[in-house]
Design a protein around this motif. Structure first.
Motif, PDB file in Angstrom:
ATOM      1  N   ALA A  17      -3.152   7.180   0.475  1.00 55.06           N
ATOM      2  CA  ALA A  17      -4.311   6.385   0.056  1.00 55.06           C
ATOM      3  C   ALA A  17      -4.035   4.885   0.129  1.00 55.06           C
ATOM      4  O   ALA A  17      -4.962   4.088   0.004  1.00 55.06           O
ATOM      5  CB  ALA A  17      -4.718   6.772  -1.366  1.00 55.06           C
ATOM      6  N   SER A  34      -8.374   8.960  -0.886  1.00 58.56           N
ATOM      7  CA  SER A  34      -7.976   8.354   0.381  1.00 58.56           C
ATOM      8  C   SER A  34      -9.170   7.933   1.235  1.00 58.56           C
ATOM      9  O   SER A  34      -9.211   6.804   1.742  1.00 58.56           O
ATOM     10  CB  SER A  34      -7.063   9.314   1.159  1.00 58.56           C
ATOM     11  N   ARG A  55     -10.744   4.818  -0.174  1.00 61.39           N
ATOM     12  CA  ARG A  55      -9.936   3.619   0.077  1.00 61.39           C
ATOM     13  C   ARG A  55     -10.259   3.021   1.437  1.00 61.39           C
ATOM     14  O   ARG A  55     -10.235   1.786   1.612  1.00 61.39           O
ATOM     15  CB  ARG A  55      -8.448   3.990  -0.004  1.00 61.39           C
TER      16      ARG A  55
END
Length: 410
Positions: free
Chosen positions: A246, A302, A305
């Motif tokens: 991430a 993830s 992000r």
């Protein structure tokens, strides 16, 4: 023993906190210790622990029978006494074969102590009180682990072998104090409280098959294995996932893990007291659903992000850990207490040994399977996590149909 903390003697709870302080100092840095102080390779450490856990899976019932014959509390005292000596020796740099042997012995002692602990609690508290007892022990251990990990981090931050050796010696001291407290507790309880169990021949020699034939026990053990796999995934991969996959700041992983420990310490006692009388299968299903929801949340970190602001990903990670921790608070004392309830009198150690083999299975499966899934796709790991959690919830729901046992099937 008039001085109690809920269903458990206060001396017992004190021993658990002291033990956990030392473990909290050593466990997070155990791999670093064996690599830097004992000069073992990471593959050697991992390979040794895998072989030991495989052996413990197959010998779980035999270990339980050994604890049963020696006595639960006496076994707990002996296990901590031997660990005192072992961790004192850890302060020395050992030849590689001896270091590997010490690592293997430590893993076996850890399992024996957990079996003894579970059987001791099962003897001290039955019925709904057993869930409150396991909840109290879980709370006490989390208090100790939080304190110990903070102190261990300070010593390990010096990046010197002297700091790591000191951590091992402090852990040895914690085992010594725990041993002394447990001896005092046994003296107050009297010899009858820890006399080796006198049981009929068929229960005294109960193996894994006989234990798993107890109504509901196989389903409970299977569900617990699912939940142990989920817990091992979080403890093993959450830091790596948040930082490497991430690409969040390192402090994020620390904050997420700290939140887990803090929530358990703050809320486990009160939540367990409020839910101890509720049906265990229903509570375990709820815990599994919470685990599954947290898995979906972690899977989103993830992608968020990459597509939204990093701050949103951080908030989702914290929220997901909150949901996961609520599931942990529900599952841990409920499943442990229910295992104690299902155990036939005189077979507590054998039953707890088979039940706790779930953690050995998770320790073998998760590092390999989890690493492969994480390399394949970061989301794949958490989708698999969610599926396993849902399987645990389904198995828990089926427990409602199982009747409670009275004897071990021959």
């Amino acid at each position: 023993m008039s001085r109690t903390d809920g269903p458990l003697p206060r001396l017992f709870v004190t021993a658990m906190i002291v033990d956990a302080v030392g473990s909290g100092m050593f466990m997070p840095f155990a791999l670093l210790y064996f690599v830097r102080v004992q000069h073992l390779g990471v593959a050697s450490v991992g390979g040794t622990l895998t072989v030991v856990n495989l052996a413990l899976i197959g010998s779980s019932a035999a270990l339980g029978r050994l604890v049963q014959s020696v006595g639960h509390l006496r076994s707990l005292i002996l296990g901590n006494a031997v660990r005192t000596v072992l961790f004192s020796v850890y302060a020395l740099t050992l030849p590689a074969p001896l270091a590997v042997g010490a690592l293997a012995l430590s893993a076996v002692l850890d399992k024996a102590v957990w079996v003894s602990l579970g059987a001791t609690i099962a003897r001290l508290a039955r019925g709904p009180a057993s869930r409150r007892a396991f909840g109290t022990v879980g709370w006490a251990r989390n208090v100790g682990l939080c304190l110990g990990s903070l102190a261990g981090g300070v010593l390990a931050s010096a990046h010197s072998t002297a700091g790591l050796r000191l951590i091992a010696l402090i852990n040895a001291a914690s085992f010594a104090v725990t041993t002394a407290v447990l001896i005092r507790l046994r003296g107050q309880a009297g010899p009858e409280a820890d006399a080796p169990a006198r049981t009929p021949a068929d229960t005294a020699t109960a193996g894994a098959r006989q234990v798993l034939r107890l109504p509901g026990f196989a389903l409970l053990t299977a569900a617990k294995t699912c939940f142990a796999v989920c817990a091992t995934v979080v403890s093993t991969f959450i830091g790596l996932y948040l930082v490497d996959d991430a690409r969040l700041y390192g402090w994020t992983a620390g904050a997420v893990l700290a939140m887990n420990g803090a929530l358990v310490v703050l809320f486990q006692q009160s939540l367990v007291k409020r839910t101890a009388d509720r049906a265990a299968p229903r509570m375990l299903s709820l815990g599994g659903a919470l685990y599954a929801a947290s898995g979906l949340g972690f899977a989103l970190v993830s992608p968020l992000r990459d597509t939204v602001l990093p701050a949103v990903a951080v908030c989702v990670a914290l929220a997901s850990m909150t949901v996961y921790t609520l599931g942990e608070i529900v599952i841990a004392p409920t499943s442990d207490g229910y295992a104690a309830e299902l155990a036939a009198p005189g077979t507590e150690a054998s039953c707890m040994a088979v039940y706790q083999a779930s953690w050995s299975i998770a320790s073998v499966v998760v590092p390999v399977a989890g690493a492969w899934l994480l390399l394949t796709s970061a989301s794949a790991l958490w989708i698999a996590f969610t599926a396993v959690a849902l399987l645990g919830a389904v198995l828990s729901a089926r427990l409602a149909r199982a009747e409670r046992p009275v004897t071990v099937s021959p």
